[in-house]
Design an enzyme around this catalytic site. Structure first.
Site, mmCIF file in Angstrom:
data_model
loop_
_atom_site.group_PDB
_atom_site.id
_atom_site.type_symbol
_atom_site.label_atom_id
_atom_site.label_comp_id
_atom_site.label_asym_id
_atom_site.label_seq_id
_atom_site.Cartn_x
_atom_site.Cartn_y
_atom_site.Cartn_z
ATOM 1 N N SER A 1 39.303 34.480 32.296
ATOM 2 C CA SER A 1 38.475 33.537 32.689
ATOM 3 C C SER A 1 37.823 33.478 31.104
ATOM 4 O O SER A 1 37.238 34.170 30.253
ATOM 5 C CB SER A 1 37.256 34.702 33.068
ATOM 6 O OG SER A 1 37.341 35.153 35.027
ATOM 7 N N HIS B 1 38.548 28.937 35.493
ATOM 8 C CA HIS B 1 40.225 28.703 36.225
ATOM 9 C C HIS B 1 40.419 27.644 36.390
ATOM 10 O O HIS B 1 40.889 26.727 37.782
ATOM 11 C CB HIS B 1 40.428 29.897 36.685
ATOM 12 C CG HIS B 1 40.179 31.039 36.186
ATOM 13 N ND1 HIS B 1 41.094 32.463 35.715
ATOM 14 C CD2 HIS B 1 39.228 32.221 36.171
ATOM 15 C CE1 HIS B 1 41.047 33.097 35.541
ATOM 16 N NE2 HIS B 1 39.847 33.032 35.623
ATOM 17 N N HIS C 1 43.756 35.642 41.498
ATOM 18 C CA HIS C 1 43.242 37.132 42.007
ATOM 19 C C HIS C 1 43.164 36.952 43.285
ATOM 20 O O HIS C 1 43.212 37.074 44.210
ATOM 21 C CB HIS C 1 41.651 36.900 41.479
ATOM 22 C CG HIS C 1 41.289 36.301 40.465
ATOM 23 N ND1 HIS C 1 41.320 35.279 39.739
ATOM 24 C CD2 HIS C 1 41.555 37.086 38.356
ATOM 25 C CE1 HIS C 1 40.878 35.188 38.239
ATOM 26 N NE2 HIS C 1 40.445 36.105 38.212
ATOM 27 N N TYR D 1 41.011 38.721 44.656
ATOM 28 C CA TYR D 1 39.427 38.664 45.714
ATOM 29 C C TYR D 1 39.514 37.033 46.194
ATOM 30 O O TYR D 1 38.553 37.097 46.853
ATOM 31 C CB TYR D 1 38.410 38.757 44.941
ATOM 32 C CG TYR D 1 38.408 38.263 43.950
ATOM 33 C CD1 TYR D 1 37.559 36.882 43.552
ATOM 34 C CD2 TYR D 1 38.546 38.447 41.906
ATOM 35 C CE1 TYR D 1 37.510 36.034 42.312
ATOM 36 C CE2 TYR D 1 38.550 38.371 41.032
ATOM 37 C CZ TYR D 1 37.727 36.566 41.106
ATOM 38 O OH TYR D 1 38.112 35.694 40.407
ATOM 39 N N GLU D 2 40.243 36.168 46.076
ATOM 40 C CA GLU D 2 40.402 34.868 46.071
ATOM 41 C C GLU D 2 41.265 34.642 47.665
ATOM 42 O O GLU D 2 40.756 33.480 47.511
ATOM 43 C CB GLU D 2 41.181 33.581 45.041
ATOM 44 C CG GLU D 2 40.844 33.833 43.626
ATOM 45 C CD GLU D 2 41.175 32.800 42.529
ATOM 46 O OE1 GLU D 2 41.484 31.935 42.975
ATOM 47 O OE2 GLU D 2 41.696 34.213 42.083
ATOM 48 N N ALA E 1 39.106 39.214 31.028
ATOM 49 C CA ALA E 1 37.684 38.869 30.231
ATOM 50 C C ALA E 1 37.332 39.746 30.754
ATOM 51 O O ALA E 1 37.614 40.286 32.086
ATOM 52 C CB ALA E 1 36.628 37.695 30.807
ATOM 53 N N MET F 1 39.632 42.684 37.256
ATOM 54 C CA MET F 1 40.124 41.977 38.145
ATOM 55 C C MET F 1 41.264 41.416 38.174
ATOM 56 O O MET F 1 42.157 40.414 38.602
ATOM 57 C CB MET F 1 38.795 41.148 38.889
ATOM 58 C CG MET F 1 38.021 41.941 38.709
ATOM 59 S SD MET F 1 36.017 40.369 39.694
ATOM 60 C CE MET F 1 34.834 40.969 38.939
ATOM 61 N N SER F 2 42.091 41.514 37.067
ATOM 62 C CA SER F 2 43.215 41.009 37.116
ATOM 63 C C SER F 2 44.727 41.728 36.142
ATOM 64 O O SER F 2 44.282 42.757 35.772
ATOM 65 C CB SER F 2 42.569 39.262 36.519
ATOM 66 O OG SER F 2 42.784 39.566 35.914
ATOM 67 N N ASN G 1 30.834 42.050 28.476
ATOM 68 C CA ASN G 1 29.364 42.789 28.476
ATOM 69 C C ASN G 1 29.662 43.989 28.899
ATOM 70 O O ASN G 1 31.282 44.794 28.929
ATOM 71 C CB ASN G 1 29.501 42.633 30.587
ATOM 72 C CG ASN G 1 30.693 42.886 31.343
ATOM 73 O OD1 ASN G 1 31.513 42.255 31.737
ATOM 74 N ND2 ASN G 1 30.269 43.456 32.291
ATOM 75 N N HIS H 1 29.008 36.134 36.200
ATOM 76 C CA HIS H 1 30.038 35.591 35.136
ATOM 77 C C HIS H 1 29.889 34.904 34.426
ATOM 78 O O HIS H 1 30.304 34.888 33.942
ATOM 79 C CB HIS H 1 30.759 35.171 36.997
ATOM 80 C CG HIS H 1 31.670 34.494 36.080
ATOM 81 N ND1 HIS H 1 33.452 34.872 35.994
ATOM 82 C CD2 HIS H 1 32.453 32.956 36.892
ATOM 83 C CE1 HIS H 1 34.291 34.465 35.703
ATOM 84 N NE2 HIS H 1 33.510 33.009 36.601
HETATM 85 O O1 LIG Z 1 41.021 35.928 34.940
HETATM 86 P P1 LIG Z 1 39.934 37.617 34.310
HETATM 87 O O2 LIG Z 1 40.563 38.743 34.542
HETATM 88 O O3 LIG Z 1 39.522 37.336 33.166
HETATM 89 O O4 LIG Z 1 38.706 37.065 34.643
HETATM 90 C C1 LIG Z 1 37.682 38.315 35.241
HETATM 91 C C2 LIG Z 1 37.354 38.762 36.857
HETATM 92 C C3 LIG Z 1 36.860 38.527 37.181
HETATM 93 O O5 LIG Z 1 38.009 37.050 37.881
HETATM 94 C C4 LIG Z 1 35.674 37.429 36.356
HETATM 95 C C5 LIG Z 1 34.550 37.826 36.287
HETATM 96 O O6 LIG Z 1 33.804 37.866 35.650
HETATM 97 O O7 LIG Z 1 36.655 37.676 35.359
HETATM 98 N N1 GUN Z 2 35.643 44.755 37.349
HETATM 99 C C1 GUN Z 2 35.083 43.929 36.095
HETATM 100 N N2 GUN Z 2 34.916 42.633 36.211
HETATM 101 C C2 GUN Z 2 34.915 41.754 34.712
HETATM 102 N N3 GUN Z 2 35.192 41.067 34.556
HETATM 103 C C3 GUN Z 2 34.531 40.765 33.418
HETATM 104 N N4 GUN Z 2 33.457 41.888 33.244
HETATM 105 C C4 GUN Z 2 33.842 42.725 33.987
HETATM 106 C C5 GUN Z 2 33.506 43.627 34.750
HETATM 107 O O1 GUN Z 2 32.738 44.407 34.460
HETATM 108 N N5 GUN Z 2 34.197 44.428 35.692
#
Ligand SMILES: O=P(O)(O)O[C@@H]1C[C@H](O)[C@@H](CO)O1
Ligand code: GUN
Length: 350
Positions: A95, A126, A148, A150-151, A178, A281-282, A305, A321
């Site tokens: 991200s 993305h 992802h 969740y999509e 991220a 989340m990935s 974060n 986000h």
């Molecule tokens: O694709 P990533 O894992 O870098 O993105 C993170 C997970 C979610 O898609 C998004 C949440 O802010 O960032």
């Molecule tokens: N699950 C999760 N995904 C993230 N992607 C960026 N920050 C976070 C977070 O705090 N939790």
């Protein structure tokens, strides 16, 4: 206990379901009923679902998760022929880290929607493009946008592009993401080189390798110890020293949750107790797919974060986000340098 109430209201996404289970749809089109066998019929005595036929077909396409070897081969051929390049290194941009693909020289760009049988990116940050070209003299391909869970995509579909990379000739996967920093020593903007993961979706019985196994990709029961290549981690540590950023680079454990919600405090406490340093989340399903087909894996998290395990009423303590994207934008130069220097190292020893 006072101050807590639970009502039995039932709501649908469009807020139109009432207590009796009758449904209406926002746009006035007739809801389609579907049977548990999966074929949708208009009979009223089956389970009701408030989708029109077109919506139903779109969802079905999204959830399609069987990609036979031949289909993946066709996609790979399309990319290799279209770019005239057989890439050795595959990069997945996390991200806000799409700029990792912008540093590729002589880029040949494929929009996802123009690649046959490819899913589309639906998340901000993305872009949805595959970029093929050279970096530090090495042939590379980069996903500017990943998929992802969740999509709405099944895990096998989320990580299908990794198999495409393999059949294009990719030997090394660089996966970036991220993530929220759970380890209290991590600061926003730090980089965590992944040396292991906790697969929470796997704990819940979900795997990108679920279903029939095609041995042309790999074994039915792949081992995952040593998934993250130690030489590449060590090289990245050395590079971080020469870049003068070693104090903000860590080696740690990542965990992938299903999202799209960020974690509750209780979940963060549980993850910390399990030895998790950063949560996202990935990545995990991509790494599993890459290891299954014997690719060498390097992965890192940009800590966007801090995930405090203390209860707080402050809005600033909540993940968002927007914050994720802003931090990624701030740190993209450093991430690009780390990636290109590591690519240069691989190319040197090739
Ligand atoms: O694709 P990533 O894992 O870098 O993105 C993170 C997970 C979610 O898609 C998004 C949440 O802010 O960032
Ligand atoms: N699950 C999760 N995904 C993230 N992607 C960026 N920050 C976070 C977070 O705090 N939790």
């Amino acid at each position: 206990m006072t101050g807590y109430s639970s009502k039995n209201d039932v709501a649908t996404a469009n807020g139109k379901q009432n207590g009796s289970g009758n449904q209406t749809v926002e746009n006035g089109s007739k809801p389609t009923a579907f049977t548990p066998q999966g074929n949708h019929a208009s009979s009223e005595n089956n389970i009701q679902c408030s989708l029109t036929s077109d919506e139903f077909r779109a969802v079905n396409l999204m959830r399609q998760d069987m990609y036979p070897y031949e289909v993946i081969q066709e996609i790979a051929d399309f990319i290799v022929k279209g770019s005239g390049i057989r890439p050795k290194i595959g990069i997945i941009c996390g991200s806000g880290l799409g700029s990792l693909a912008d540093i590729i020289q002589n880029p040949k760009v494929f929009e996802y929607e123009k690649i046959p049988n490819f899913p589309v990116s639906t998340v901000e940050g993305h872009a949805g493009r595959l970029v093929v070209g050279t970096l530090e003299g090495a042939n590379v391909m980069a996903m500017q946008g990943r998929f992802h869970f969740y999509e709405g995509y099944p895990l096998a579909k989320c990580s299908m592009p990794v198999r495409v990379m393999k059949l294009c000739g990719v030997e090394y996967l660089f996966a970036t993401n991220a993530a929220g920093g759970i380890n209290p020593k991590y600061a926003v903007g730090d980089i965590m080189l992944m040396h292991d993961h906790v697969n929470m979706l796997g704990f819940a019985g979900n795997s990108p390798l679920q279903g029939p196994n095609d041995p042309r990709f790999g074994p039915r029961f792949p081992a995952l110890v040593n998934s993250y290549n130690k030489d590449l981690i060590n090289k990245a540590i050395e590079i971080s020293k020469t870049m003068g950023i070693e104090s903000s680079v860590h080696v740690g454990v990542y965990s992938c949750l299903g999202g799209p919600t960020y974690e509750t405090i209780a979940e963060l406490k549980a993850l910390r107790m399990m030895g998790v340093d950063a949560v996202g989340m990935s990545t995990v399903h991509e790494v599993i797919t890459a290891r299954h087909c014997d690719m060498k894996v390097f992965a890192f998290s940009l800590i966007t974060n801090k995930c405090s395990t203390e209860y707080s009423d402050k809005k600033d303590d909540e993940a968002s986000h927007d914050e994720v994207m802003a931090v990624a934008k701030n740190r993209q130069k450093t991430c690009c340098e780390l990636v290109s220097r590591l690519v240069a190292e691989i190319q040197k020893t090739a």
